[in-house]
Design a protein around this motif. Structure first.
Motif, PDB file in Angstrom:
ATOM      1  N   UNK A  23       0.835  -1.400  -0.056  1.00 51.57           N
ATOM      2  CA  UNK A  23       0.074   0.050   0.071  1.00 51.57           C
ATOM      3  C   UNK A  23       0.985   1.297  -0.088  1.00 51.57           C
ATOM      4  N   UNK A  24       0.364   1.897  -1.446  1.00 48.29           N
ATOM      5  CA  UNK A  24       1.731   3.078  -1.179  1.00 48.29           C
ATOM      6  C   UNK A  24       1.677   4.255   0.312  1.00 48.29           C
ATOM      7  N   UNK A  25       2.576   4.810   0.413  1.00 47.42           N
ATOM      8  CA  UNK A  25       2.946   5.859   0.802  1.00 47.42           C
ATOM      9  C   UNK A  25       1.688   7.355   0.737  1.00 47.42           C
ATOM     10  N   UNK A  26       0.774   7.289   1.538  1.00 45.87           N
ATOM     11  CA  UNK A  26      -0.050   8.855   1.454  1.00 45.87           C
ATOM     12  C   UNK A  26      -1.962   8.105   0.676  1.00 45.87           C
ATOM     13  N   UNK A  27      -1.537   6.648   0.538  1.00 45.12           N
ATOM     14  CA  UNK A  27      -2.929   6.491   0.458  1.00 45.12           C
ATOM     15  C   UNK A  27      -3.735   6.162   1.443  1.00 45.12           C
TER      16      UNK A  27
END
Length: 120
Positions: A23-27
């Motif tokens: 899960x990417x940073x900022x999601x």
């Protein structure tokens, strides 16, 4: 995260997915679990905030809940022993990833089908 982002349906993820970097940073996500090691602090200028660990099965991740989110969710959510749903943003580098909680609510457990829990 704006309040509008918090009201838009977010994907339900497992803590392991966040920790593995899937899960990417900022999601913006929703995570179900229980809380441990919760500390509530008060800042004289901005109000109460909380930090601790959100536990999902055998995995756990740090969470931060800043004053506006804390006021929106209420102290009872961070003091609950039962399951919660946290709407949060994934934040930080892979080695120190945490959840920045925008809102939190208790989850009522759903009874298993076919099991009568009303009998004493």
């Amino acid at each position: 995260m704006s309040y509008d982002d918090a009201t838009t349906p977010q994907p339900l993820v497992r803590v392991r997915e966040v920790l593995d970097g899937d899960v990417p940073n900022g999601t913006h996500v929703v995570v179900h679990g229980t809380l441990e090691e919760v500390t509530v602090k008060t800042n004289e200028q901005t109000g109460q905030w909380a930090m601790g660990r959100l536990v999902d099965g055998k995995d756990s991740i740090d969470f931060w809940m800043f004053p506006r989110a804390f006021a929106r969710s209420g102290r009872s959510c961070v003091e609950t022993a039962g399951p919660i749903a946290a709407t949060a943003s994934v934040s930080g580098p892979p080695q120190r990833t945490a959840l920045i909680v925008n809102s939190m609510e208790r989850i009522e457990p759903h009874p298993e089908p076919g099991i009568d829990r009303t009998a004493v």
